[in-house]
Every structure is written in C-alpha cells, then in structure tokens.
Design a protein around this motif. Structure first.
Motif, mmCIF file in Angstrom:
data_model
loop_
_atom_site.group_PDB
_atom_site.id
_atom_site.type_symbol
_atom_site.label_atom_id
_atom_site.label_comp_id
_atom_site.label_asym_id
_atom_site.label_seq_id
_atom_site.Cartn_x
_atom_site.Cartn_y
_atom_site.Cartn_z
ATOM 1 N N ILE A 88 0.846 -1.188 0.000
ATOM 2 C CA ILE A 88 0.000 0.000 0.000
ATOM 3 C C ILE A 88 0.888 1.247 0.000
ATOM 4 N N ASP A 90 1.532 5.641 -0.883
ATOM 5 C CA ASP A 90 0.992 6.991 -0.941
ATOM 6 C C ASP A 90 1.064 7.463 -2.400
ATOM 7 N N TYR A 120 -2.179 2.340 -4.679
ATOM 8 C CA TYR A 120 -2.418 3.593 -3.985
ATOM 9 C C TYR A 120 -3.439 3.390 -2.858
ATOM 10 N N HIS A 121 -3.154 3.993 -1.716
ATOM 11 C CA HIS A 121 -4.041 3.861 -0.563
ATOM 12 C C HIS A 121 -5.451 4.359 -0.878
ATOM 13 N N SER A 122 -5.560 5.378 -1.700
ATOM 14 C CA SER A 122 -6.863 5.947 -2.036
ATOM 15 C C SER A 122 -7.728 5.003 -2.867
ATOM 16 N N VAL A 124 -7.688 1.563 -2.338
ATOM 17 C CA VAL A 124 -7.823 0.281 -1.637
ATOM 18 C C VAL A 124 -9.274 -0.161 -1.545
ATOM 19 N N ALA A 135 -5.956 -2.539 6.104
ATOM 20 C CA ALA A 135 -5.161 -1.919 5.036
ATOM 21 C C ALA A 135 -4.437 -0.706 5.600
ATOM 22 N N GLN A 136 -3.119 -0.782 5.682
ATOM 23 C CA GLN A 136 -2.340 0.300 6.261
ATOM 24 C C GLN A 136 -1.276 0.780 5.283
ATOM 25 N N MET A 137 -1.040 2.090 5.297
ATOM 26 C CA MET A 137 -0.040 2.682 4.415
ATOM 27 C C MET A 137 1.347 2.095 4.698
#
Length: 327
Positions: A88, A90, A120-122, A124, A135-137
């Motif tokens: 994951i 940024d 990308y985290h956005s 997920v 789900a962690q960055m």
C-alpha cells in the motif's frame, strides 16, 4: 527586293516562333524542376516530422516501462494477472509524473522475477481486495497461502494464520459433538553456547601460499521443549454430528480420520476420545522456498518487516500441536 524581304520575313517569323517555343519549353521545364524541388522539400519535412513523432513515442514508451503504471481499465480487466504481493503506497510518490496520471498504482519486479503491485491507498476500498487484518499505508501483503483471494499483512502473517488454525480445530470439535477439546503447542528449541564461534586456521595447500580460511564450529548443542496452552473448550456434547469444512487441515490425514470415525455412525464402536500430534509443517503458512523468495524481494525494495520469513518458517517447522478431543 520584295521577294528577298518576303523570304527574310518568313525566316524572321520562323525564328520568332522557334524562340517562343523554346521559351515555353524552358519555362515548362523550369516549372517541373521547381515542382520536384518543392515536392522533395515537402517529403523531407514530412519525414522529419514523422521521425520526431516516433522519437517522442519511443521516449513515452520508455517512461511507461520505467514507471510501469497500472490503470483502472487494466486492473478491472477479466484477464488481469494480479501479483501475489501488494504494497500500500501513498499516491504522492508518483505525483507530477505524466505517464502516471490517472493510475491506481504501479508494478515492480524483483530480481527473482516476482512481481509486486504497489497500490495507492486511495484506491484500496474501490479495489475490493481483501486485506487482513487492516489496510495500512506502507504495509506489505501476500496472497493467502491456503489458496483464497485474501492478502495477509506480512508482519502478522504467522500470527493471523495460527488464529485461523486454532479456530478451525475448535470448529471441528464443535461440529463433531465433542464435550471437551484442548490444543497445546510444543516447540523444540535448540540453543548453542558456542554457536557462531569462528576460528582462523592456517591451511597449507600444495603449490599455493599459506592462507587463512574461516571455519564454523558447532558444539555444546542443547535441545529443550517449550509448551503452551493455546485453547481449552467445554461443550454440552451431542450425538448429532456434521462434517466440518476444512481449509488449513483439508489434507491432514489425522484430522480427516477423526472426522471419518466420528461421522461413520458406527454405534457399536463409537469413538470416545482422540489425541493427535499435528506436525505444523503439514499446514505450513509458507514453504521455505517461497519465504526465501519473498525475503529477497523485500530486501531489493529495502522494506523491513522485522523477523525474516525464513526465520519464521524455520520456527514453525519446529512446532507440533497436540489436539485432544473427548466425546
């Protein structure tokens, strides 16, 4: 005299006509040459534009290969081959890169050939990927070794899988109508007071100068066993049994034998208790080779998850679970 002028007049007229013809021919020839020159110039310019376009396309393709962006239409394609490892990320890491505009992540490939999907985290939540536990960055996930489409956080992979194994065995006892069940963990531990000690010894080889070699010596090895109670459960018990679904133990002979004996409906020789030693290697979270491949990929990415997966894999191979069931 008139005749002479007439003759000369004819000659002059002929010369004039001839001159005009020559001029026309010359003009026509000049126009043709000019046209060919103009056409040639146009062709050169067109080729130059085509060459510039091809060079720009080649540069764009080179940038796409370098950054390897993944776009939504590619990700949602039915034949998209999702890598077994997901990190994951940024999205700001790729901000301002033209070929990454509109992407949802990117791909990298380890030296072993293993592909990694940087998501990308956005994206997920929209991706629909099942990431456990959360789900962690910056977290690294690997596809569930048991075969499902879930992805486990590598830092908690062994811990989460052990929870699932424990839950599965409890459910086996419950479905089979057990009155009592217990699960213990026995772990073999090897210690060596002189482990890692290295000595230098001079080795003389025929035809070669004396040189020093490193030699590893293992001695004073001690073996101990650590026992731990994982769970203990009591039920009211029942003779109405049903076959439990198996995941981690679907290929374990001992567990399958227990289920068969309990579900056989042989009242003349009913089973009353069962104790089985489960070698954790039979339901290993990862094979040694797979653990090594993932460790290598993480090293190449300069990502640390604490203990290496190979170390965790070795530790698991030293474990045995004792499952006790009473009916």
């Amino acid at each position: 005299m008139g005749g002479i002028r007439s003759k000369f007049g004819n000659v002059a007229d002929k010369a004039k006509e001839l001159g005009e013809s020559v001029a026309e021919v010359a003009a026509e020839a000049g126009g043709t040459v000019a046209g060919k020159v103009a056409a040639a110039g146009g062709t050169v310019a067109e080729r130059a534009r085509e060459g510039a376009r091809l060079a720009a396309d080649a540069q764009l393709e080179a940038r796409r290969r370098k950054y390897a962006p993944v776009f939504p239409d590619e990700f949602w394609s039915p034949d998209y081959d999702l890598p077994n490892m997901v990190i994951i990320e940024d999205e700001d890491k790729r901000k301002g890169i033209d070929v990454c505009e509109g992407a949802i992540g990117w791909l990298t490939k380890a030296s072993s050939g293993m592909e990694i999907f940087h998501l990308y985290h956005s994206f997920v939540e929209e991706s629909g990927l099942s990431l456990h536990p959360l789900a962690q960055m910056g977290a690294v996930y690997v596809r569930d070794p048991s075969g499902s489409d879930r992805f486990f956080d590598l830092e908690s992979l062994y811990r989460e899988i052990q929870k699932e194994k424990m839950s599965e065995l409890q459910h086996v006892a419950y479905c089979l109508g057990a009155k009592y069940c217990k699960l213990e963990m026995r772990e073999t531990q090897m210690s060596d007071s002189k482990q890692g000690k290295r000595i230098r010894t001079a080795v003389k080889r025929v035809g070669a100068a004396s040189e020093s070699d490193s030699v590893s010596i293992d001695c004073s090895e001690q073996v101990s066993e650590d026992r731990q109670m994982l769970f203990e459960r009591r039920f009211s018990g029942s003779d109405e049994v049903r076959r439990p679904p198996l995941n981690w133990y679907r290929n374990d002979k001992e567990i399958n034998d227990l289920i068969e004996m309990r579900c056989s409906n042989d009242s003349a020789n009913a089973i009353h208790d069962y104790v089985v030693n489960i070698d954790c290697r039979s339901s290993a979270a990862l094979a040694q080779a797979r653990a090594s491949e993932i460790d290598s990929a993480l090293k190449g990415l300069k990502v640390s998850i604490g203990a290496s997966l190979q170390e965790e894999c070795y530790r698991e191979s030293q474990q045995t679970m004792v499952f006790t069931v009473l009916f």
